[in-house]
Design an enzyme around this catalytic site. Structure first.
Site, short mmCIF file in Angstrom:
data_model
loop_
_atom_site.label_atom_id
_atom_site.label_comp_id
_atom_site.label_asym_id
_atom_site.label_seq_id
_atom_site.Cartn_x
_atom_site.Cartn_y
_atom_site.Cartn_z
N CYS A 87 -16.07 1.61 22.20
CA CYS A 87 -17.37 0.92 22.02
C CYS A 87 -17.81 0.24 23.49
CB CYS A 87 -17.47 -0.26 20.96
SG CYS A 87 -16.90 0.30 19.48
N ARG A 92 -13.92 -5.34 29.13
CA ARG A 92 -12.72 -5.53 28.58
C ARG A 92 -11.75 -4.88 29.47
NH1 ARG A 92 -13.35 -3.28 22.56
NH2 ARG A 92 -14.29 -1.91 23.49
N PRO A 93 -11.22 -5.46 30.76
CA PRO A 93 -10.50 -4.91 31.58
C PRO A 93 -9.01 -4.83 31.25
CG PRO A 93 -11.16 -7.13 32.19
CD PRO A 93 -11.92 -6.72 30.91
N ASP A 95 -6.28 -5.71 32.99
CA ASP A 95 -5.65 -6.53 33.85
C ASP A 95 -4.31 -7.28 33.34
OD1 ASP A 95 -7.30 -7.86 32.69
OD2 ASP A 95 -7.64 -9.25 34.40
N LEU A 96 -4.58 -7.82 32.09
CA LEU A 96 -3.50 -8.39 31.37
C LEU A 96 -2.51 -7.34 30.73
CD1 LEU A 96 -5.64 -11.01 29.17
CD2 LEU A 96 -4.79 -11.29 31.27
N ASP A 277 -15.63 -9.51 15.49
CA ASP A 277 -15.89 -8.22 14.71
C ASP A 277 -16.77 -8.27 13.60
OD1 ASP A 277 -15.09 -6.33 16.56
OD2 ASP A 277 -12.83 -6.01 15.57
N ILE A 299 -16.21 -13.78 23.03
CA ILE A 299 -15.21 -12.86 23.48
C ILE A 299 -15.57 -11.87 24.44
CG2 ILE A 299 -13.52 -11.21 22.29
CD1 ILE A 299 -13.20 -14.30 21.46
#
Length: 390
Positions: A87, A92-93, A95-96, A277, A299
């Site tokens: 989506c 929303r990378p 990297d974590l 959501d 978010i």
């Protein structure tokens, strides 16, 4: 490398995408006859991994494909995963995910749109990992990677969503050693291998919440069955504030709309807070409330794309940064609208249920990613809805 039998599996395009990706790796997947209320049972056996590359053509369809990174790396020692799609609700990378796996000894290179990860010769090693922000996907990937790592992994500021606890229960059934389920600190002691198991997948709290809002918006009454009410407190609390009547059972819920929708104020947050959501669905509810509602999105930075589509139907919405101010109107009117993502699609269906006239919703393939037989279920409770080929 032994069979994992999963029950309560819905028929969704995202499930088909993940099944396609797993079979690409060499996983043997068997779909059994429908179980209780038609929900499927699937057995997966990953005896032989024939390929450790997750190709762009599959991963681009669903961002959740990134969760193959941790388990493939910890089992095979090397993996190549395309940077994900899904989506279009924000950056929303990943990297974590990378940070956690690197802390466990992995060497990771980003090249040509792929994450190329290698574990040390003797495998991943336990580590003390603190996430700077809560991430469901990164928590899942790290959990699965840590199950077969050498030593103990401590995860701090881990996601606490019910889906994380459900994953932990599944992994425990397979022989993983995990402590702290339901909390923000998880301790995983690596084991040499996982074994065969059976697990019933947790009912979808977002799907259940979406149908609950449908009852509240239309002034109807629905009994939601085979759900997990104890995972839905943020949703039910907000619904009751809007004036809906809710009666909870152990695995069911009766939601009754009163015809008098009160305005709401909510800020999205990681579980147990108000789920991002559910934000689009509550915006639909707010469009016909008697007063001014505010919804703040913390978010994802691009998750109000449904607002302009609702405004085409007569909704009074003003977006100011990460906050939407919704002034309820007495009557919405049908229009041709377009779904931009999964939750936007259901929110527009909800809005159409109370709009005057016939609404045409385009790009409904988004719905099929997270809602099984949506039009059939709505028809069964009195909605005039049908899928058309254009």
């Amino acid at each position: 490398d032994q069979p994992l039998k999963l029950s309560n599996i819905p028929t969704l395009s995202d499930i088909a995408t993940m099944a396609s990706l797993l079979t690409h790796f060499g996983v043997n997947l068997t779909v059994h006859s429908p179980g209780k209320r038609g929900m499927r049972v699937i057995t997966l056996t990953a005896k032989t991994i024939a390929d450790t590359t997750a190709p762009y053509d599959i991963v681009r369809k669903m961002r959740a494909s990134i969760v193959v990174l941790g388990p493939l790396l910890t089992r095979m020692g090397e993996v190549k995963v395309s940077l994900p799609g899904g989506c279009a609700i924000g950056t929303r990378p990943v990297d974590l995910h990378i940070m956690a796996l690197e802390a466990m000894g992995a060497t990771i290179i980003l090249e040509d749109g792929y994450i190329h990860a290698k574990a040390p010769k003797n495998g991943l090693v336990g580590a003390d990992i603190t996430f700077p922000i809560v991430s469901v996907g990164a928590t899942e990937n790290t959990l699965m990677a840590a199950t077969l790592a050498n030593g103990t992994t401590m995860m701090r500021n881990a996601a606490q969503e019910p889906e994380i606890t459900d994953l932990i229960e599944c992994l425990r059934a397979m022989g993983a050693k995990i402590e702290g389920a339901g909390s923000s600190t998880l301790t995983i002691t690596g084991v040499s291998s996982l074994h065969a198991a059976e697990h019933r997948v947790l009912p979808d709290r977002i799907e259940a919440g979406s149908y609950a809002i449908a009852a509240a918006m239309t002034g109807g009454e629905l009994t939601l069955i085979d759900i997990a009410p104890d995972t839905m407190h943020a949703t039910t609390t907000l619904l009751e504030q809007s004036g809906a009547s809710i009666t909870m059972g152990q695995d069911n819920m009766i939601v009754k709309g009163t015809g008098n929708i009160e305005p709401i104020t909510a800020i999205t947050a990681p579980y147990p807070g108000f789920a991002t959501d559910m934000q689009a669905q509550f915006m639909a509810l707010a469009t016909v409330a008697k007063g001014t509602s505010t919804l703040t999105e913390t978010i994802f930075e691009n998750r109000f794309m449904h607002a302009p589509e609702m405004m085409r139907m007569g909704a009074n919405i003003a977006v100011q940064g990460n906050t939407a101010i919704i002034e309820g109107v007495e009557q919405l009117h049908a229009a041709e609208v377009m779904a931009t993502d999964l939750r936007a699609s259901i929110s527009l269906v909800l809005t159409a249920l109370v709009a005057k006239g016939t609404t045409q919703l385009n790009r409904v393939y988004h719905i099929d990613r997270g809602y099984e037989r949506l039009e059939e279920k709505f028809k069964n409770v009195g909605a005039d809805i049908k899928r058309c080929s254009i």
